[in-house]
Scaffold this motif. Structure first.
Motif, PDB file in Angstrom:
ATOM      1  N   ASP A   5     122.834  73.189  18.437  1.00 14.93           N
ATOM      2  CA  ASP A   5     122.007  74.375  18.688  1.00 14.93           C
ATOM      3  C   ASP A   5     122.785  75.421  19.483  1.00 14.93           C
ATOM      4  N   LEU A   6     123.520  74.963  20.485  1.00 15.06           N
ATOM      5  CA  LEU A   6     124.352  75.871  21.286  1.00 15.06           C
ATOM      6  C   LEU A   6     125.384  76.566  20.406  1.00 15.06           C
ATOM      7  N   ILE A   7     126.045  75.804  19.551  1.00 10.68           N
ATOM      8  CA  ILE A   7     127.056  76.374  18.661  1.00 10.68           C
ATOM      9  C   ILE A   7     126.430  77.397  17.716  1.00 10.68           C
ATOM     10  N   LYS A   8     125.262  77.075  17.165  1.00 16.71           N
ATOM     11  CA  LYS A   8     124.586  78.010  16.253  1.00 16.71           C
ATOM     12  C   LYS A   8     124.217  79.313  16.969  1.00 16.71           C
ATOM     13  N   ILE A  19     130.432  79.478  10.304  1.00 12.86           N
ATOM     14  CA  ILE A  19     129.335  78.630  10.769  1.00 12.86           C
ATOM     15  C   ILE A  19     127.999  79.148  10.237  1.00 12.86           C
ATOM     16  N   LEU A  20     127.798  80.448  10.288  1.00 15.35           N
ATOM     17  CA  LEU A  20     126.524  81.024   9.844  1.00 15.35           C
ATOM     18  C   LEU A  20     126.266  80.791   8.356  1.00 15.35           C
ATOM     19  N   ASN A  21     127.315  80.757   7.544  1.00 15.21           N
ATOM     20  CA  ASN A  21     127.160  80.592   6.100  1.00 15.21           C
ATOM     21  C   ASN A  21     127.166  79.135   5.648  1.00 15.21           C
ATOM     22  N   ASP A  22     127.280  78.207   6.595  1.00 11.47           N
ATOM     23  CA  ASP A  22     127.293  76.782   6.252  1.00 11.47           C
ATOM     24  C   ASP A  22     125.856  76.265   6.245  1.00 11.47           C
ATOM     25  N   ASN A  23     125.283  76.113   5.049  1.00 10.97           N
ATOM     26  CA  ASN A  23     123.889  75.677   4.919  1.00 10.97           C
ATOM     27  C   ASN A  23     123.699  74.177   5.104  1.00 10.97           C
ATOM     28  N   THR A  24     124.781  73.438   5.278  1.00  6.83           N
ATOM     29  CA  THR A  24     124.676  71.986   5.391  1.00  6.83           C
ATOM     30  C   THR A  24     124.657  71.506   6.842  1.00  6.83           C
ATOM     31  N   LEU A  25     124.689  72.401   7.819  1.00 10.45           N
ATOM     32  CA  LEU A  25     124.777  71.986   9.221  1.00 10.45           C
ATOM     33  C   LEU A  25     123.565  71.173   9.684  1.00 10.45           C
ATOM     34  N   ASP A  26     122.420  71.371   9.056  1.00 11.02           N
ATOM     35  CA  ASP A  26     121.242  70.604   9.467  1.00 11.02           C
ATOM     36  C   ASP A  26     121.375  69.123   9.120  1.00 11.02           C
ATOM     37  N   ASP A  27     122.320  68.781   8.233  1.00  9.21           N
ATOM     38  CA  ASP A  27     122.528  67.390   7.848  1.00  9.21           C
ATOM     39  C   ASP A  27     123.541  66.674   8.730  1.00  9.21           C
ATOM     40  N   ILE A 124     129.867  63.980  26.888  1.00  7.11           N
ATOM     41  CA  ILE A 124     129.510  64.508  25.571  1.00  7.11           C
ATOM     42  C   ILE A 124     130.299  63.752  24.523  1.00  7.11           C
ATOM     43  N   VAL A 125     129.590  63.113  23.631  1.00  7.80           N
ATOM     44  CA  VAL A 125     130.230  62.326  22.590  1.00  7.80           C
ATOM     45  C   VAL A 125     130.022  62.956  21.224  1.00  7.80           C
ATOM     46  N   GLY A 126     128.800  63.387  20.963  1.00  8.06           N
ATOM     47  CA  GLY A 126     128.481  63.872  19.627  1.00  8.06           C
ATOM     48  C   GLY A 126     127.864  65.252  19.616  1.00  8.06           C
ATOM     49  N   ILE A 127     127.897  65.843  18.446  1.00  9.16           N
ATOM     50  CA  ILE A 127     127.406  67.210  18.275  1.00  9.16           C
ATOM     51  C   ILE A 127     125.888  67.289  18.386  1.00  9.16           C
ATOM     52  N   THR A 128     125.197  66.161  18.258  1.00 10.79           N
ATOM     53  CA  THR A 128     123.742  66.166  18.402  1.00 10.79           C
ATOM     54  C   THR A 128     123.305  65.706  19.794  1.00 10.79           C
ATOM     55  N   ALA A 135     115.859  72.109  33.699  1.00 13.87           N
ATOM     56  CA  ALA A 135     115.870  72.082  35.163  1.00 13.87           C
ATOM     57  C   ALA A 135     115.924  73.482  35.777  1.00 13.87           C
ATOM     58  N   GLY A 136     116.391  74.458  35.026  1.00 15.82           N
ATOM     59  CA  GLY A 136     116.370  75.830  35.519  1.00 15.82           C
ATOM     60  C   GLY A 136     117.722  76.370  35.918  1.00 15.82           C
ATOM     61  N   SER A 137     118.558  75.592  36.568  1.00 19.97           N
ATOM     62  CA  SER A 137     119.847  76.118  37.014  1.00 19.97           C
ATOM     63  C   SER A 137     120.828  76.258  35.852  1.00 19.97           C
ATOM     64  N   ILE A 138     120.730  75.395  34.869  1.00 19.15           N
ATOM     65  CA  ILE A 138     121.572  75.495  33.674  1.00 19.15           C
ATOM     66  C   ILE A 138     120.721  76.150  32.589  1.00 19.15           C
ATOM     67  N   THR A 139     121.100  77.358  32.212  1.00 20.15           N
ATOM     68  CA  THR A 139     120.312  78.110  31.241  1.00 20.15           C
ATOM     69  C   THR A 139     121.053  78.203  29.910  1.00 20.15           C
ATOM     70  N   ASP A 140     120.297  78.531  28.872  1.00 14.89           N
ATOM     71  CA  ASP A 140     120.911  78.751  27.561  1.00 14.89           C
ATOM     72  C   ASP A 140     121.966  79.855  27.634  1.00 14.89           C
ATOM     73  N   THR A 141     121.652  80.923  28.359  1.00 12.40           N
ATOM     74  CA  THR A 141     122.601  82.048  28.413  1.00 12.40           C
ATOM     75  C   THR A 141     123.886  81.666  29.144  1.00 12.40           C
ATOM     76  N   LEU A 142     123.797  80.833  30.155  1.00 11.11           N
ATOM     77  CA  LEU A 142     125.008  80.355  30.836  1.00 11.11           C
ATOM     78  C   LEU A 142     125.900  79.607  29.854  1.00 11.11           C
ATOM     79  N   LEU A 143     125.314  78.701  29.096  1.00  9.71           N
ATOM     80  CA  LEU A 143     126.074  77.915  28.120  1.00  9.71           C
ATOM     81  C   LEU A 143     126.649  78.801  27.018  1.00  9.71           C
ATOM     82  N   ILE A 144     125.840  79.709  26.499  1.00  7.23           N
ATOM     83  CA  ILE A 144     126.287  80.591  25.409  1.00  7.23           C
ATOM     84  C   ILE A 144     127.396  81.519  25.897  1.00  7.23           C
ATOM     85  N   ASP A 145     127.237  82.103  27.087  1.00  5.61           N
ATOM     86  CA  ASP A 145     128.285  82.984  27.619  1.00  5.61           C
ATOM     87  C   ASP A 145     129.596  82.225  27.812  1.00  5.61           C
TER      88      ASP A 145
END
Length: 190
Positions: A5-8, A19-27, A124-128, A135-145
């Motif tokens: 999800d972070l990568i997407k 990545i955006l054009n790869d329709n098989t990522l959900d598998d 971290i072992v796997g992509i899933t 928890a609040g201190s680690i946000t999506d935007t922190l990870l994405i940035d």
């Protein structure tokens, strides 16, 4: 949010077509991720950068974990812990136990079964694998940035790198400042 999800989300922000054009990522799963990595270099690259970002953030906001271990000759090797940062406490049957750390070992007065509570960087072992951002201190935007900064640097988007890196390091410094504490000052009269 998972690593995928972070990568997407990062790929959407940076418009990474491979990545955006790869329709098989959900598998994709942890079991077949290497197969996907061999077909999609950008996915592999972003996965590696995501692991770096998560480890960096983990040094500011470590996970707290407990494990039960039995001593061998009154010792436990610290290598047996995953990504150990610091031992918080050691208990035996719910009671705190005296121990010392010496040459990469936890040393006890007697053999026994111990519950060890410790801080560690996330593993971290796997992509899933799941990243807990609730928890609040680690946000999506922190990870994405953070991911965006590493990716932009790798592909030569230096102006974009400077923007994302500044955002990322600013948010990291905010995390760091929450862990700092002030010792009371002593005066000459004490």
């Amino acid at each position: 949010m998972t690593i995928l999800d972070l990568i997407k989300k990062s790929a959407i922000t940076l418009n990474v077509a491979e990545i955006l054009n790869d329709n098989t990522l959900d598998d994709i799963s942890d079991n077949n991720q290497e197969e996907y990595f061999s077909k999609n270099f950008e996915l592999k690259r972003m996965f590696e950068f995501a692991k770096i970002v998560i480890n960096e953030i983990g040094s500011y906001v470590p996970q707290i974990t407990e494990t039960k271990m039995r001593t061998n000759n009154k010792k436990i090797d610290l290598i047996s812990f995953d990504n150990l940062l610091k031992v918080i406490s050691v208990k035996n049957n719910g009671a705190d136990v005296e121990y010392s750390q010496l040459n990469g070992l936890l040393v006890f007065e007697e053999d026994g079964n111990y519950t060890i509570k410790y801080e560690r960087c996330p593993v971290i072992v796997g992509i899933t694998d799941w990243i807990d951002t609730r928890a609040g201190s680690i946000t999506d935007t922190l990870l994405i940035d953070g991911l965006n900064a590493y990716y932009c640097l790798a592909v030569g988007l230096y102006a974009e790198y400077n923007v994302y890196h500044a955002k990322y390091t600013d948010k990291l410094s905010q995390l760091k400042s929450t862990k700092l504490f002030a010792m009371p000052c002593r005066s000459w009269n004490d």
